[in-house]
Design a protein around this motif. Structure first.
Motif, mmCIF file in Angstrom:
data_model
loop_
_atom_site.group_PDB
_atom_site.id
_atom_site.type_symbol
_atom_site.label_atom_id
_atom_site.label_comp_id
_atom_site.label_asym_id
_atom_site.label_seq_id
_atom_site.Cartn_x
_atom_site.Cartn_y
_atom_site.Cartn_z
ATOM 1 N N LEU A 140 70.523 65.832 -40.626
ATOM 2 C CA LEU A 140 71.793 65.435 -40.020
ATOM 3 C C LEU A 140 71.723 63.989 -39.547
ATOM 4 O O LEU A 140 70.781 63.596 -38.847
ATOM 5 C CB LEU A 140 72.132 66.346 -38.837
ATOM 6 C CG LEU A 140 72.305 67.847 -39.130
ATOM 7 C CD1 LEU A 140 72.560 68.606 -37.840
ATOM 8 C CD2 LEU A 140 73.427 68.080 -40.124
ATOM 9 N N VAL A 141 72.721 63.204 -39.929
ATOM 10 C CA VAL A 141 72.893 61.845 -39.408
ATOM 11 C C VAL A 141 74.332 61.787 -38.901
ATOM 12 O O VAL A 141 75.235 61.320 -39.598
ATOM 13 C CB VAL A 141 72.648 60.775 -40.480
ATOM 14 C CG1 VAL A 141 72.680 59.382 -39.852
ATOM 15 C CG2 VAL A 141 71.319 61.002 -41.189
ATOM 16 N N PRO A 142 74.582 62.260 -37.686
ATOM 17 C CA PRO A 142 75.968 62.458 -37.236
ATOM 18 C C PRO A 142 76.757 61.175 -37.021
ATOM 19 O O PRO A 142 77.963 61.153 -37.250
ATOM 20 C CB PRO A 142 75.797 63.229 -35.923
ATOM 21 C CG PRO A 142 74.402 62.941 -35.474
ATOM 22 C CD PRO A 142 73.597 62.755 -36.705
ATOM 23 N N ARG A 143 76.088 60.090 -36.593
ATOM 24 C CA ARG A 143 76.829 58.861 -36.282
ATOM 25 C C ARG A 143 76.122 57.646 -36.911
ATOM 26 O O ARG A 143 75.435 56.891 -36.224
ATOM 27 C CB ARG A 143 76.950 58.688 -34.770
ATOM 28 C CG ARG A 143 77.842 59.750 -34.116
ATOM 29 C CD ARG A 143 77.938 59.559 -32.612
ATOM 30 N NE ARG A 143 78.872 60.498 -32.023
ATOM 31 C CZ ARG A 143 78.575 61.754 -31.687
ATOM 32 N NH1 ARG A 143 77.326 62.204 -31.879
ATOM 33 N NH2 ARG A 143 79.487 62.554 -31.162
ATOM 34 N N PRO A 144 76.334 57.418 -38.197
ATOM 35 C CA PRO A 144 75.675 56.278 -38.853
ATOM 36 C C PRO A 144 76.361 54.951 -38.606
ATOM 37 O O PRO A 144 75.817 53.899 -38.936
ATOM 38 C CB PRO A 144 75.758 56.651 -40.335
ATOM 39 C CG PRO A 144 77.005 57.464 -40.424
ATOM 40 C CD PRO A 144 77.097 58.234 -39.147
ATOM 41 N N GLY A 145 77.568 54.973 -38.035
ATOM 42 C CA GLY A 145 78.286 53.728 -37.771
ATOM 43 C C GLY A 145 78.743 53.047 -39.051
ATOM 44 O O GLY A 145 79.070 53.696 -40.053
ATOM 45 N N ASP A 146 78.737 51.713 -39.026
ATOM 46 C CA ASP A 146 79.204 50.941 -40.175
ATOM 47 C C ASP A 146 78.261 51.033 -41.374
ATOM 48 O O ASP A 146 78.640 50.636 -42.483
ATOM 49 C CB ASP A 146 79.372 49.464 -39.784
ATOM 50 C CG ASP A 146 80.470 49.267 -38.750
ATOM 51 O OD1 ASP A 146 81.344 50.146 -38.659
ATOM 52 O OD2 ASP A 146 80.444 48.253 -38.032
ATOM 53 N N ARG A 147 77.060 51.523 -41.168
ATOM 54 C CA ARG A 147 76.077 51.602 -42.254
ATOM 55 C C ARG A 147 76.075 52.983 -42.923
ATOM 56 O O ARG A 147 75.086 53.400 -43.510
ATOM 57 C CB ARG A 147 74.684 51.275 -41.713
ATOM 58 C CG ARG A 147 74.560 49.862 -41.165
ATOM 59 C CD ARG A 147 73.163 49.583 -40.617
ATOM 60 N NE ARG A 147 72.136 49.756 -41.632
ATOM 61 C CZ ARG A 147 71.816 48.824 -42.524
ATOM 62 N NH1 ARG A 147 72.469 47.665 -42.531
ATOM 63 N NH2 ARG A 147 70.865 49.043 -43.417
ATOM 64 N N TRP A 148 77.201 53.670 -42.844
ATOM 65 C CA TRP A 148 77.261 55.027 -43.389
ATOM 66 C C TRP A 148 76.978 55.042 -44.894
ATOM 67 O O TRP A 148 76.318 55.960 -45.385
ATOM 68 C CB TRP A 148 78.638 55.631 -43.099
ATOM 69 C CG TRP A 148 79.753 55.000 -43.889
ATOM 70 C CD1 TRP A 148 80.498 53.930 -43.533
ATOM 71 C CD2 TRP A 148 80.206 55.406 -45.185
ATOM 72 N NE1 TRP A 148 81.409 53.624 -44.514
ATOM 73 C CE2 TRP A 148 81.262 54.517 -45.540
ATOM 74 C CE3 TRP A 148 79.863 56.408 -46.064
ATOM 75 C CZ2 TRP A 148 81.946 54.622 -46.748
ATOM 76 C CZ3 TRP A 148 80.536 56.520 -47.267
ATOM 77 C CH2 TRP A 148 81.572 55.641 -47.595
ATOM 78 N N LEU A 149 77.448 54.031 -45.621
ATOM 79 C CA LEU A 149 77.232 54.021 -47.066
ATOM 80 C C LEU A 149 75.763 53.762 -47.400
ATOM 81 O O LEU A 149 75.204 54.354 -48.331
ATOM 82 C CB LEU A 149 78.123 52.967 -47.725
ATOM 83 C CG LEU A 149 78.151 52.960 -49.256
ATOM 84 C CD1 LEU A 149 78.550 54.324 -49.804
ATOM 85 C CD2 LEU A 149 79.098 51.886 -49.770
ATOM 86 N N THR A 150 75.123 52.882 -46.629
ATOM 87 C CA THR A 150 73.696 52.629 -46.826
ATOM 88 C C THR A 150 72.884 53.885 -46.540
ATOM 89 O O THR A 150 71.943 54.225 -47.286
ATOM 90 C CB THR A 150 73.228 51.483 -45.906
ATOM 91 O OG1 THR A 150 73.993 50.319 -46.179
ATOM 92 C CG2 THR A 150 71.755 51.187 -46.121
ATOM 93 N N VAL A 151 73.239 54.589 -45.458
ATOM 94 C CA VAL A 151 72.534 55.828 -45.113
ATOM 95 C C VAL A 151 72.753 56.881 -46.199
ATOM 96 O O VAL A 151 71.823 57.579 -46.606
ATOM 97 C CB VAL A 151 73.007 56.344 -43.742
ATOM 98 C CG1 VAL A 151 72.394 57.708 -43.441
ATOM 99 C CG2 VAL A 151 72.652 55.348 -42.645
ATOM 100 N N THR A 152 73.991 56.994 -46.676
ATOM 101 C CA THR A 152 74.294 57.955 -47.738
ATOM 102 C C THR A 152 73.477 57.662 -48.991
ATOM 103 O O THR A 152 72.912 58.564 -49.622
ATOM 104 C CB THR A 152 75.791 57.922 -48.071
ATOM 105 O OG1 THR A 152 76.553 58.263 -46.898
ATOM 106 C CG2 THR A 152 76.127 58.909 -49.182
ATOM 107 N N ALA A 153 73.401 56.390 -49.369
ATOM 108 C CA ALA A 153 72.634 56.005 -50.559
ATOM 109 C C ALA A 153 71.146 56.285 -50.369
ATOM 110 O O ALA A 153 70.463 56.717 -51.305
ATOM 111 C CB ALA A 153 72.860 54.527 -50.867
ATOM 112 N N ARG A 165 81.201 61.709 -44.816
ATOM 113 C CA ARG A 165 82.613 61.523 -44.482
ATOM 114 C C ARG A 165 82.881 60.023 -44.370
ATOM 115 O O ARG A 165 82.511 59.379 -43.379
ATOM 116 C CB ARG A 165 82.971 62.211 -43.176
ATOM 117 C CG ARG A 165 84.422 61.908 -42.731
ATOM 118 C CD ARG A 165 84.704 62.416 -41.335
ATOM 119 N NE ARG A 165 85.051 63.823 -41.332
ATOM 120 C CZ ARG A 165 85.080 64.562 -40.226
ATOM 121 N NH1 ARG A 165 84.738 64.032 -39.073
ATOM 122 N NH2 ARG A 165 85.411 65.840 -40.287
ATOM 123 N N PRO A 166 83.527 59.422 -45.362
ATOM 124 C CA PRO A 166 83.825 57.985 -45.297
ATOM 125 C C PRO A 166 84.790 57.695 -44.156
ATOM 126 O O PRO A 166 85.836 58.351 -44.050
ATOM 127 C CB PRO A 166 84.462 57.691 -46.665
ATOM 128 C CG PRO A 166 84.051 58.830 -47.547
ATOM 129 C CD PRO A 166 83.942 60.014 -46.652
#
Length: 293
Positions: A140-153, A165-166
């Protein structure tokens, strides 16, 4: 935002123009040179079409390879999805339904696959466990902030299934770069919300709960109509009636073409919100019921 590791685009190699020469046997060489020059001009003229054709062939070869790699999928959903199962290397979008996302995760997770969830702080782990998601194989990474796409990748590099969730609209360029990584790693992406170039879009329709009596009881299960639209919106959406969740908090197929009557109590026209306990969405759902004046 993250490195693109996909296959480099293929470029057609064009023959260089050959200057005409005249001498011994000059006529034959001149004709050969003219033919080569004509071929070069023709290749130059059709170069964009040739490049596009090569790229299309590459995508088709990649798809044929990936179509052979599917993930275990709950039977009720498998009948609705293109190809009859979740495909490795593909992206799916879900229209804001935690329960449907959990049902999609349940099949791969029950078979031992690790799953990651990015950007869903209200993700209910207890509800997920009820659907069959193995919590010991859940990241679980509930709050990745602006780096959500980097975390997803980054999670797509190491996990077979990633839910995200974008927070805003995803650009076609970012979606294409991540799609290349999904294909390379064999990861399946489930987006809570719209996603460009997704394999299919899933949504819930005609939701109805059961379990309440005339002033007593509790909500036990819910029947929903799941609608699945394929990429590009071509063709008629496929729909199926499911228990989501069923009485034992899992997903089951409902009887074919079962009509579920709306809940009605009293004869008044006023309605009040009733919190739905144990909602799989991780937050209280609202059921509107009629009450007497």
């Amino acid at each position: 935002m993250f490195e693109y590791e996909g296959m480099a685009g293929s470029v057609a190699t064009l023959p260089e123009p050959v200057p005409a020469t005249v001498g011994a046997g000059g006529t034959s060489r001149a004709r050969t040179a003219q033919a080569n020059n004509a071929q070069a001009r023709d290749a130059q003229t059709h170069r964009p079409e040739r490049v596009q054709e090569l790229q299309t062939r590459i995508r088709q070869m990649q798809r044929r390879t990936l179509e052979e790699r599917t993930l275990p999928t709950l039977p009720g959903l498998a009948e609705l999805l293109p190809g009859g199962a979740l495909r490795a290397g593909s992206a799916y979008s879900v229209a804001e339904s935690h329960a449907l996302v959990m049902a999609m995760m349940a099949g791969p997770s029950a078979s031992g696959s690790w799953c990651g969830v990015v950007g869903l702080p209200d993700f209910g782990v207890e509800a997920a466990a009820g659907f069959g998601v193995q919590l010991e194989h859940l990241v679980l990474v509930p709050r990745p902030g602006d780096r959500w796409l980097t975390v997803t990748a980054a999670l797509a590099d190491v996990l077979p299934v990633v839910v995200t969730r974008p927070p805003a609209r995803v650009s076609d360029a970012d979606a294409a770069r991540l799609a290349a990584r999904l294909r390379q790693r064999g990861c399946t992406l489930i987006s809570m919300g719209p996603w460009p170039q997704s394999e299919a879009r899933l949504s819930l329709e005609q939701t109805s709960w059961s379990g309440l009596g005339a002033g007593h009881g509790r909500l036990t299960d819910r029947q929903v109509t799941v609608s699945v639209s394929t990429a590009g919106g071509t063709g008629r959406p496929r729909t199926g009636r499911l228990w989501l969740p069923s009485a034992d908090a899992t997903l089951e197929q409902a009887p074919h073409l079962t009509a579920v009557a709306p809940l009605e109590y009293g004869t008044g026209d006023r309605s009040v919100p009733v919190p739905v306990p144990g909602s799989a969405a991780g937050s209280a759902a609202i059921l509107r019921t009629a009450v007497g004046a």
